[in-house]
Design a protein around this motif. Structure first.
Motif, PDB file in Angstrom:
ATOM      1  N   TYR A   1       0.706  -1.173  -0.043  1.00 32.10           N
ATOM      2  CA  TYR A   1       0.085   0.101   0.061  1.00 32.10           C
ATOM      3  C   TYR A   1       0.874   1.351  -0.153  1.00 32.10           C
TER       4      TYR A   1
ATOM      5  N   CYS B   1      -7.353   4.547   9.544  1.00 35.04           N
ATOM      6  CA  CYS B   1      -6.207   5.118   9.497  1.00 35.04           C
ATOM      7  C   CYS B   1      -5.193   4.516   8.587  1.00 35.04           C
TER       8      CYS B   1
ATOM      9  N   LYS C   1      -0.407   6.598   7.065  1.00 32.46           N
ATOM     10  CA  LYS C   1       0.191   7.626   6.097  1.00 32.46           C
ATOM     11  C   LYS C   1      -0.024   8.919   6.771  1.00 32.46           C
ATOM     12  N   ASN C   2      -1.179   9.262   7.317  1.00 31.71           N
ATOM     13  CA  ASN C   2      -1.426  10.811   7.510  1.00 31.71           C
ATOM     14  C   ASN C   2      -1.404  10.753   9.132  1.00 31.71           C
TER      15      ASN C   2
ATOM     16  N   ASP D   1      -9.463   1.043  12.382  1.00 33.13           N
ATOM     17  CA  ASP D   1      -9.426   0.225  11.195  1.00 33.13           C
ATOM     18  C   ASP D   1      -9.604  -0.971  11.396  1.00 33.13           C
TER      19      ASP D   1
ATOM     20  N   SER E   1      -8.598  -3.351   9.216  1.00 35.70           N
ATOM     21  CA  SER E   1      -7.686  -4.463   8.603  1.00 35.70           C
ATOM     22  C   SER E   1      -6.370  -4.681   9.467  1.00 35.70           C
TER      23      SER E   1
ATOM     24  N   LEU F   1     -15.938   0.450  11.378  1.00 38.37           N
ATOM     25  CA  LEU F   1     -16.692   1.707  11.365  1.00 38.37           C
ATOM     26  C   LEU F   1     -18.098   1.745  11.262  1.00 38.37           C
TER      27      LEU F   1
ATOM     28  N   SER G   1      -9.848   9.568   5.562  1.00 30.83           N
ATOM     29  CA  SER G   1      -9.327   9.828   4.211  1.00 30.83           C
ATOM     30  C   SER G   1      -9.496   8.428   3.420  1.00 30.83           C
ATOM     31  N   LEU G   2     -10.095   8.382   2.228  1.00 28.01           N
ATOM     32  CA  LEU G   2      -9.984   7.458   1.222  1.00 28.01           C
ATOM     33  C   LEU G   2     -10.659   6.257   1.739  1.00 28.01           C
ATOM     34  N   THR G   3     -11.721   6.420   2.593  1.00 28.99           N
ATOM     35  CA  THR G   3     -12.344   5.238   3.652  1.00 28.99           C
ATOM     36  C   THR G   3     -14.005   5.201   3.317  1.00 28.99           C
TER      37      THR G   3
END
Ligand code: SAM
Length: 206
Positions: free
Chosen positions: A14, A46, A50-51, A66, A68, A91, A108-110
């Motif tokens: 990733y 999360c 990355k952030n 998260d 995963s 979530l 983000s992107l979730t």
């Protein structure tokens, strides 16, 4: 394949594979949030942190949620700080976080993987302090209309993940119904394509 299993498979590459969406999101996150002050951050999805690292420069406590295991393992390999908790959580269920914890919630992107935005905004309202802000950065629905979706490649080929398209009006409606008002909306473009926006970001205030 379920979304959590797909991210377990994606986790190893990733951070390193070519991914314009991931990189543009990092830029959007930093450029949007650098002007805000915050202490307690709740990061939804999360991933591999990355952030999180950048958020930690400004925050005193971060909880990253998260579902995963492998994405979370990558995050834990990279950040070991007593100020950050990476917590396995789905979530789409109720979030096991103290009510009123966050003055910043980020996602983000979730949300493209989550069908029911109403649940997300309802939980976000519960977990947020008054006057807190909710930053969302997502693949732009226009980009989704053109066929883009989260995907990764292995030697077996390209694997596309299950995604939902949330129209801009849906974000606005679900946010407003759950006590949030829009304070910023931005569209983020690739350097070489100024016609079709890749990402959309929102900042909502409670
Ligand atoms: C594209 S990654 C984004 C990770 C990170 N926010 C970033 O910008 O790099 C999406 C993340 O959302 C997580 N995710 C998707 N659906 C979820 C759910 N229902 N509950 C918890 N995490 C979820 C995935 O496991 C994955 O780590």
């Amino acid at each position: 394949m379920s979304i959590d299993k797909a991210y377990n498979n994606w986790a190893e590459q990733y951070d390193s594979n070519l991914n314009k969406t991931r990189d543009l999101d990092q830029k959007a996150t930093i450029e949007t949030l650098e002007k805000y002050n915050f202490e307690n951050v709740l990061e939804l999805g999360c991933g591999t942190e990355k952030n999180t690292q950048w958020l930690l420069n400004k925050a005193s406590k971060i909880i990253g949620l998260d579902f995963s295991d492998e994405m979370l393992n990558k995050a834990k390999e990279k950040i070991s700080s007593e100020n950050v908790i990476f917590q396995k959580a789905d979530l789409t269920k109720n979030w096991d976080v103290e009510n009123g914890f966050a003055d910043l919630i980020t996602s983000s992107l979730t949300l493209e993987h989550i069908e029911d935005l109403n649940h997300i905004f309802r939980q976000a309202n519960l977990k947020m302090k008054n006057e807190g802000i909710f930053f969302i950065s997502e693949l732009h629905p226009f980009k989704q209309y053109s066929g883009s979706k989260a995907k990764y490649e292995t030697e077996d080929g390209i694997h596309e993940l299950e995604v939902y398209t949330h129209h801009i009006s849906e974000y606005m409606e679900k946010a407003n119904q759950n006590g949030f008002s829009l304070i910023e909306l931005n569209e983020w473009f690739d350097e070489d394509n100024k016609e079709l926006s890749r990402l959309i970001s929102f900042v909502f205030k409670k």
